[in-house]
Design an enzyme around this catalytic site. Structure first.
Site, short mmCIF file in Angstrom:
data_model
loop_
_atom_site.label_atom_id
_atom_site.label_comp_id
_atom_site.label_asym_id
_atom_site.label_seq_id
_atom_site.Cartn_x
_atom_site.Cartn_y
_atom_site.Cartn_z
N GLU A 23 0.88 -1.17 0.00
CA GLU A 23 0.00 0.00 0.00
C GLU A 23 0.91 1.22 0.00
O GLU A 23 1.90 1.26 0.74
CB GLU A 23 -0.92 0.01 1.22
CG GLU A 23 -1.92 -1.14 1.27
CD GLU A 23 -2.88 -1.15 0.10
OE1 GLU A 23 -3.20 -0.05 -0.42
OE2 GLU A 23 -3.30 -2.24 -0.30
N HIS A 168 -8.31 -3.48 0.70
CA HIS A 168 -7.24 -2.55 0.35
C HIS A 168 -6.24 -2.39 1.50
O HIS A 168 -5.79 -1.27 1.79
CB HIS A 168 -7.80 -1.20 -0.08
CG HIS A 168 -8.56 -1.27 -1.37
ND1 HIS A 168 -7.96 -1.49 -2.58
CD2 HIS A 168 -9.89 -1.19 -1.62
CE1 HIS A 168 -8.87 -1.51 -3.54
NE2 HIS A 168 -10.05 -1.33 -2.98
#
Length: 281
Positions: A23, A168
């Site tokens: 990320e 995510h």
């Protein structure tokens, strides 16, 4: 895909596979690079598709101001979340040990994650880890599974198989990635076994490319066998660790049965073929 150099003596059937995900921040102005905010990975046995090891850490960028005070996603990564996290340099040894010398796997990793890993190690003036092969599930599944799941993003594939919403977050995403591969392999296995009943349903889709049969037989071993083992992509996604939701009960049970067949069959081994298809030699 472009080929990469690796030893011709590598046994891809026994080499452990590491699914990983990053990320990052999104550059807001010209010349600004990406900053890694989280690294997550699972090491799996290619024979039983079980986790042998996992690692996940938040990472504090050198310039903390590149991280927003708030996240656009619920549970996303914020400035406060990474303010007390280690720097990339402090976790580089661990990341290197997990990635180096293994097969790398992930969704859209060739264009994004692999590049970001190299940049992060270059920034601290250290040699980057080197894979013995790369499995980019975005490319492989687009070719083998076709676009029956839409745009083939992880969130679309997860929705197609009823696996829930993509979180995510790195560790969540790699586990979801593995589940998506298992489900796709199950469908491909069934279609290759019962082509008259199943494959014809998709023949009207011009973009769908079905898999070819594989007759390779490999003897595979993995560490910890016989013992209990514990158990992408949006670069702008900033989202805490949660277990990947289970799919529909009937499909989940079928997948577990088919996973066993995929890993032990002496003849047709579609998942092994699917994974080996994109190994870059």
């Amino acid at each position: 895909m472009e080929a990469s150099t690796s030893s011709p003596c590598i046994d891809y059937a026994t080499t452990e596979i590491v699914f990983f995900d990053l990320e990052t921040t999104m550059p807001r102005k010209s010349g600004q690079g990406f900053s890694v905010l989280e690294f997550g990975a699972i090491v799996i046995c290619p024979r039983k598709l079980v986790e042998l090891e996992s690692f996940c850490t938040l990472i504090r960028p050198r310039d903390i101001t590149v991280v927003g005070m708030r996240s656009s996603r619920q549970g996303g990564i914020t400035r406060d979340a990474v303010s007390g996290a280690p720097t990339f340099e402090e976790v580089a040894d661990k990341i290197f040990s997990i990635l180096n010398g293994r097969v790398w796997a992930g969704h859209n990793i060739q264009r994004f994650d692999c590049v970001r890993i190299k940049e992060a190690f270059a920034e601290i003036r250290r040699d980057a880890p080197v894979p013995v092969g790369i499995i980019d599930s975005l490319g492989v599944l687009t070719e083998k599974f076709g676009r029956r799941a839409g745009n083939m993003k992880m969130e679309s594939l997860a929705a197609y198989f009823g696996l829930g919403q993509q979180k995510h977050r790195s560790l969540d995403d790699v586990r979801m990635n593995l589940e998506v591969v298992k489900h796709c392999a199950t469908v491909l296995f069934l279609e290759s076994s019962l082509p008259g009943l199943l494959r014809g349903k998709w023949q009207q889709s011009p973009s769908m490319i079905t898999r070819s049969r594989s007759h390779s037989q490999h003897k595979m071993t993995c560490r910890g066998e016989g013992n209990n083992v514990v158990s992408r992509k949006s670069p702008t996604s900033l989202g805490y660790q949660r277990a990947v939701p289970h799919g529909k009960a009937s499909l989940g049970k079928m997948t577990e049965k088919m996973k066993s067949l995929l890993c032990t069959a002496q003849g047709n081994q579609p998942l092994n073929h699917l994974l080996k298809h994109s190994l870059l030699r």
